[in-house]
Design an enzyme around this catalytic site. Sequence first.
Site, PDB file in Angstrom:
ATOM      1  N   GLY A 134       0.828  -1.202   0.000  1.00  0.00           N
ATOM      2  CA  GLY A 134       0.000   0.000   0.000  1.00  0.00           C
ATOM      3  C   GLY A 134       0.861   1.250   0.000  1.00  0.00           C
ATOM      4  O   GLY A 134       1.831   1.344   0.760  1.00  0.00           O
ATOM      5  N   CYS A 135       0.486   2.179  -0.842  1.00  0.00           N
ATOM      6  CA  CYS A 135       1.276   3.413  -0.937  1.00  0.00           C
ATOM      7  C   CYS A 135       0.356   4.613  -1.103  1.00  0.00           C
ATOM      8  O   CYS A 135       0.517   5.443  -2.000  1.00  0.00           O
ATOM      9  CB  CYS A 135       2.255   3.332  -2.110  1.00  0.00           C
ATOM     10  SG  CYS A 135       3.610   4.524  -2.008  1.00  0.00           S
ATOM     11  N   ARG A 165      -1.957  -1.079  -6.301  1.00  0.00           N
ATOM     12  CA  ARG A 165      -2.952  -1.524  -7.275  1.00  0.00           C
ATOM     13  C   ARG A 165      -2.751  -0.878  -8.633  1.00  0.00           C
ATOM     14  O   ARG A 165      -3.082  -1.465  -9.660  1.00  0.00           O
ATOM     15  CB  ARG A 165      -4.360  -1.222  -6.743  1.00  0.00           C
ATOM     16  CG  ARG A 165      -4.842  -2.203  -5.703  1.00  0.00           C
ATOM     17  CD  ARG A 165      -6.245  -1.923  -5.255  1.00  0.00           C
ATOM     18  NE  ARG A 165      -6.351  -0.712  -4.469  1.00  0.00           N
ATOM     19  CZ  ARG A 165      -7.451  -0.295  -3.861  1.00  0.00           C
ATOM     20  NH1 ARG A 165      -8.571  -0.984  -3.993  1.00  0.00           N
ATOM     21  NH2 ARG A 165      -7.454   0.802  -3.146  1.00  0.00           N
ATOM     22  N   LYS A 212      -6.966  -1.882  11.438  1.00  0.00           N
ATOM     23  CA  LYS A 212      -7.845  -2.078  12.605  1.00  0.00           C
ATOM     24  C   LYS A 212      -9.004  -3.013  12.303  1.00  0.00           C
ATOM     25  O   LYS A 212      -9.401  -3.811  13.155  1.00  0.00           O
ATOM     26  CB  LYS A 212      -8.365  -0.733  13.102  1.00  0.00           C
ATOM     27  CG  LYS A 212      -9.041   0.105  12.029  1.00  0.00           C
ATOM     28  CD  LYS A 212      -9.347   1.490  12.540  1.00  0.00           C
ATOM     29  CE  LYS A 212      -9.768   2.417  11.407  1.00  0.00           C
ATOM     30  NZ  LYS A 212      -8.621   2.799  10.553  1.00  0.00           N
ATOM     31  N   LYS A 242     -11.559  -0.313  16.907  1.00  0.00           N
ATOM     32  CA  LYS A 242     -10.508   0.074  17.855  1.00  0.00           C
ATOM     33  C   LYS A 242     -10.861  -0.356  19.274  1.00  0.00           C
ATOM     34  O   LYS A 242      -9.982  -0.784  20.039  1.00  0.00           O
ATOM     35  CB  LYS A 242     -10.300   1.582  17.789  1.00  0.00           C
ATOM     36  CG  LYS A 242      -9.772   2.055  16.439  1.00  0.00           C
ATOM     37  CD  LYS A 242      -9.791   3.561  16.317  1.00  0.00           C
ATOM     38  CE  LYS A 242      -9.306   4.004  14.946  1.00  0.00           C
ATOM     39  NZ  LYS A 242      -9.408   5.479  14.755  1.00  0.00           N
TER      40      LYS A 242
END
Length: 450
Positions: free
Chosen positions: A12-13, A47, A106, A206
Amino acid sequence: MRTRPLKVALLGCGVVGTEVARIMTTHADDLAARIGAPVELAGVAVRRPSKVREGIDPSLITSDATALVKRGDIDVVVEVIGGIEPARTLITTAFEHGAGVVSANKALLAEDGSALHAAAEKYGRDLYYEAAVAGAIPLVRPLRESLAGDKVNRVLGIVNGTTNFILDKMDTSGAGYSEALDEATALGYAEADPTADVEGFDAAAKAAILAGIAFHTRVKIGEVHREGITEVTAADIASARRMGCTVKLLAICERAADGRSVTARVHPAMIPLSHPLASVREAYNAVFVEAEAAGQLMFYGPGAGGSPTASAVLGDLVAVCRNIVGATTGPGESAYTRLPVSPMGDVVTRYHISLDVADKPGVLAQVATVFAEQDVSIDTVRQQSRNSGSGDEVGIEQSGGGRRVGGSGEASLVVVTHRAPDAALSGTVEALRKLDTVRGVASIMRVEGE
């Protein structure tokens, strides 16, 4: 210092991933000194590989996340893609191929954290996730490590910045919910689809994570009672202000008094202005932890955003890398208590109930009777004029009999109760709705933090 670099795969970026990559590059020397070995970004799975990502070597970009985590030379996988799949499969694959994992996910941890911990233990790898709760605020590690020798009884806090911003604007500016949400969206605090935040899903995830760590038991997101803020009105905010309170979306995790069960819940609540959480403004987060020996601890800071979340990710990355250099692993899951999660009906708290009633003699007596039949004790009743918004507050002993409310066919009553079980409140509300003199139950809100 170890000379062979520790290789990191980034899954992921987006906003957070880009910031993680930037800090790894610009602070490379400092990170190496703190870890005892150089750290190298070995690949970035995305992606859309054709998108230009400033500051990241294009040769590191790949769309094949599975191949990246299976390479065999990856020491740590940093997962910031979110969601359940493919994140779950990629994390377990990383463990199988010898990598420790740092995650900010989360939703996945709240849903399937125990299985991930089991996989990490099976392969002798680390699973760290400070960034999954409250952004940059150090909270997970203090609960897992600093308070490991103490007994935590309660965790209460504001863990969603978007909803706190909205409620804060409603309180300070008099804005309605829709107007405050529009402002949050314009400033980038709310997503285009804010459902996860405003309906409490984000905070519930959370809460599940925090409850599991704090009470050494397994709590899934489906066991967390959840209510959002979409039904909070300007009238609720104004009524809270008259009580010397403000409204916050709270995550509350509690150990039962007898120690045999726990509860986890997320819902809007009125808290006194004297409570430290009342002063938490805009998109900030704050969490109270109550432990037997340590007493009350408060953790405060930015709960979201690229830089704050990346700070938490990098802190975990340093910890996992240090463990690799030292040929050890950090703490895993602690769920030895195996405590059941009690339903919301068992929770005991105070309530603020707003009623639309007929303006005729005996209404308060009927209302008081319903509360008494459900064994819910009334603290105060406030008569509110619809025209002026003002009202008179009286004790219930002054409110029975034929006392007349309102003055023009309809009136509003605000009833504040003493502490009572949530199940009793539900029964009270159902009984009130059956009264001919009660036109509607306008709102119900819990009162916390007293």
